[in-house]
Design a protein around this motif. Structure first.
Motif, PDB file in Angstrom:
ATOM      1  N   SER A  30      27.928  37.401  36.179  1.00  0.00           N
ATOM      2  CA  SER A  30      27.982  37.089  36.018  1.00  0.00           C
ATOM      3  C   SER A  30      28.553  35.317  36.092  1.00  0.00           C
ATOM      4  N   GLY A  31      27.383  34.629  35.647  1.00  0.00           N
ATOM      5  CA  GLY A  31      28.662  32.987  36.134  1.00  0.00           C
ATOM      6  C   GLY A  31      27.769  32.213  37.052  1.00  0.00           C
ATOM      7  N   ARG A  32      27.567  30.867  36.751  1.00  0.00           N
ATOM      8  CA  ARG A  32      26.766  30.318  37.873  1.00  0.00           C
ATOM      9  C   ARG A  32      27.530  29.739  39.396  1.00  0.00           C
ATOM     10  N   THR A  33      28.855  30.122  38.857  1.00  0.00           N
ATOM     11  CA  THR A  33      29.334  29.350  40.063  1.00  0.00           C
ATOM     12  C   THR A  33      28.882  30.987  41.148  1.00  0.00           C
ATOM     13  N   PHE A  34      29.166  31.942  41.042  1.00  0.00           N
ATOM     14  CA  PHE A  34      29.558  33.275  41.920  1.00  0.00           C
ATOM     15  C   PHE A  34      29.693  32.823  42.945  1.00  0.00           C
ATOM     16  N   SER A  35      28.243  32.421  43.749  1.00  0.00           N
ATOM     17  CA  SER A  35      27.938  32.343  44.957  1.00  0.00           C
ATOM     18  C   SER A  35      29.597  31.424  46.052  1.00  0.00           C
ATOM     19  N   ARG A  36      30.156  30.945  44.670  1.00  0.00           N
ATOM     20  CA  ARG A  36      31.222  30.173  45.546  1.00  0.00           C
ATOM     21  C   ARG A  36      32.865  31.217  45.495  1.00  0.00           C
ATOM     22  N   TYR A  37      32.048  32.557  45.081  1.00  0.00           N
ATOM     23  CA  TYR A  37      33.524  33.526  45.396  1.00  0.00           C
ATOM     24  C   TYR A  37      33.177  34.700  46.584  1.00  0.00           C
ATOM     25  N   THR A  38      34.557  34.230  47.155  1.00  0.00           N
ATOM     26  CA  THR A  38      35.143  36.146  48.055  1.00  0.00           C
ATOM     27  C   THR A  38      34.653  37.032  47.330  1.00  0.00           C
ATOM     28  N   VAL A  39      34.233  38.466  47.489  1.00  0.00           N
ATOM     29  CA  VAL A  39      34.080  39.394  46.491  1.00  0.00           C
ATOM     30  C   VAL A  39      34.079  40.529  47.424  1.00  0.00           C
ATOM     31  N   GLY A  40      35.035  41.377  46.660  1.00  0.00           N
ATOM     32  CA  GLY A  40      35.848  42.999  47.496  1.00  0.00           C
ATOM     33  C   GLY A  40      36.004  43.903  47.078  1.00  0.00           C
ATOM     34  N   TRP A  41      35.843  44.766  47.020  1.00  0.00           N
ATOM     35  CA  TRP A  41      35.832  45.836  46.928  1.00  0.00           C
ATOM     36  C   TRP A  41      37.374  47.646  47.127  1.00  0.00           C
ATOM     37  N   PHE A  42      37.740  47.100  45.910  1.00  0.00           N
ATOM     38  CA  PHE A  42      39.012  47.949  46.418  1.00  0.00           C
ATOM     39  C   PHE A  42      38.671  49.860  45.605  1.00  0.00           C
ATOM     40  N   ARG A  43      39.572  50.726  45.660  1.00  0.00           N
ATOM     41  CA  ARG A  43      39.512  51.706  45.049  1.00  0.00           C
ATOM     42  C   ARG A  43      40.363  52.730  44.628  1.00  0.00           C
ATOM     43  N   GLN A  44      40.740  53.398  44.210  1.00  0.00           N
ATOM     44  CA  GLN A  44      42.602  53.937  43.466  1.00  0.00           C
ATOM     45  C   GLN A  44      42.457  55.699  43.078  1.00  0.00           C
ATOM     46  N   ALA A  45      42.296  56.097  43.427  1.00  0.00           N
ATOM     47  CA  ALA A  45      42.628  57.158  43.725  1.00  0.00           C
ATOM     48  C   ALA A  45      43.065  58.273  42.797  1.00  0.00           C
ATOM     49  N   PRO A  46      43.293  59.404  42.537  1.00  0.00           N
ATOM     50  CA  PRO A  46      44.346  59.734  41.358  1.00  0.00           C
ATOM     51  C   PRO A  46      46.053  59.795  41.535  1.00  0.00           C
ATOM     52  N   GLY A  47      47.205  59.356  41.216  1.00  0.00           N
ATOM     53  CA  GLY A  47      48.060  59.646  41.739  1.00  0.00           C
ATOM     54  C   GLY A  47      48.228  58.541  42.816  1.00  0.00           C
ATOM     55  N   LYS A  48      47.600  57.678  42.822  1.00  0.00           N
ATOM     56  CA  LYS A  48      47.834  56.232  44.178  1.00  0.00           C
ATOM     57  C   LYS A  48      47.553  54.941  43.738  1.00  0.00           C
ATOM     58  N   ALA A  76      36.796  58.797  44.212  1.00  0.00           N
ATOM     59  CA  ALA A  76      37.874  57.270  43.816  1.00  0.00           C
ATOM     60  C   ALA A  76      37.559  56.472  42.297  1.00  0.00           C
ATOM     61  N   VAL A  77      37.973  56.116  41.398  1.00  0.00           N
ATOM     62  CA  VAL A  77      37.352  54.768  41.082  1.00  0.00           C
ATOM     63  C   VAL A  77      37.080  53.732  41.792  1.00  0.00           C
ATOM     64  N   TYR A  78      36.061  53.357  41.885  1.00  0.00           N
ATOM     65  CA  TYR A  78      35.143  52.084  42.549  1.00  0.00           C
ATOM     66  C   TYR A  78      35.357  50.538  42.303  1.00  0.00           C
ATOM     67  N   TYR A  79      36.099  49.971  41.944  1.00  0.00           N
ATOM     68  CA  TYR A  79      36.155  48.417  41.599  1.00  0.00           C
ATOM     69  C   TYR A  79      35.655  47.252  42.222  1.00  0.00           C
ATOM     70  N   CYS A  80      35.282  46.640  42.038  1.00  0.00           N
ATOM     71  CA  CYS A  80      34.411  45.109  42.799  1.00  0.00           C
ATOM     72  C   CYS A  80      36.068  43.960  41.860  1.00  0.00           C
ATOM     73  N   ALA A  81      35.812  42.886  42.454  1.00  0.00           N
ATOM     74  CA  ALA A  81      36.645  41.848  42.420  1.00  0.00           C
ATOM     75  C   ALA A  81      36.370  40.038  42.801  1.00  0.00           C
ATOM     76  N   ALA A  82      36.476  39.831  42.172  1.00  0.00           N
ATOM     77  CA  ALA A  82      35.859  38.198  42.987  1.00  0.00           C
ATOM     78  C   ALA A  82      37.434  37.274  43.068  1.00  0.00           C
ATOM     79  N   GLY A  83      37.866  36.448  44.083  1.00  0.00           N
ATOM     80  CA  GLY A  83      38.872  35.699  43.902  1.00  0.00           C
ATOM     81  C   GLY A  83      37.846  34.636  44.116  1.00  0.00           C
ATOM     82  N   GLU A  84      38.817  33.193  44.636  1.00  0.00           N
ATOM     83  CA  GLU A  84      38.483  32.063  45.443  1.00  0.00           C
ATOM     84  C   GLU A  84      39.227  31.968  46.493  1.00  0.00           C
ATOM     85  N   GLY A  85      37.959  31.089  47.806  1.00  0.00           N
ATOM     86  CA  GLY A  85      38.939  30.711  49.091  1.00  0.00           C
ATOM     87  C   GLY A  85      39.148  32.238  49.642  1.00  0.00           C
TER      88      GLY A  85
END
Length: 123
Positions: free
Chosen positions: A25-43, A92-101
């Motif tokens: 959500s958010g009109r400025t989404f196109s300005r952000y770098t987007v990453g995928w991360f994952r976390q396995a149990p115990g890691k 794993a559990v997969y997460y997406c994340a957004a960051g500037e620059g």
């Protein structure tokens, strides 16, 4: 402010495929770098892939390079992670994340996170 919601996780056999989506959500989404991360149990949470704001540049962890593909559709405020040739170690559990620059592979440089989606790969 950006809110992210992941979907598309599930149970798949080794060698299979899944396509994860990250809807923003958010009109400025196109300005952000987007990453995928994952976390396995115990890691710790680990970097998987990221894509530039325009979609013209993508970078992958060595463990998924050649098997996963990250793309984005800024007209739909959505980023995708196509996962092929899945292995049990991709579970794993997969997460997406957004960051500037150029947030790169450092999770600390991502300000916004989704709630995660579970991916389980059976052998």
């Amino acid at each position: 402010q950006v809110q992210l919601v992941e979907s598309g996780g599930g149970l798949v056999q080794a060698g299979g495929s899944l396509r994860l989506s990250c809807a923003a959500s958010g009109r400025t989404f196109s300005r952000y770098t987007v990453g995928w991360f994952r976390q396995a149990p115990g890691k710790e949470r680990a970097f998987v892939a990221h894509i530039s704001w325009s979609g013209s540049f993508a970078y992958y962890a060595k463990s998924v390079e050649g098997r996963f593909t990250i793309t984005r559709d800024n007209t739909k405020n959505t980023v995708f992670l196509q996962m092929d040739s899945l292995k049990p170690e991709d579970t794993a559990v997969y997460y997406c994340a957004a960051g500037e620059g150029d947030s790169g592979s450092n999770s600390r440089r991502y300000a916004y996170w989704g709630q995660g989606t579970q991916v389980t790969v059976s052998s």
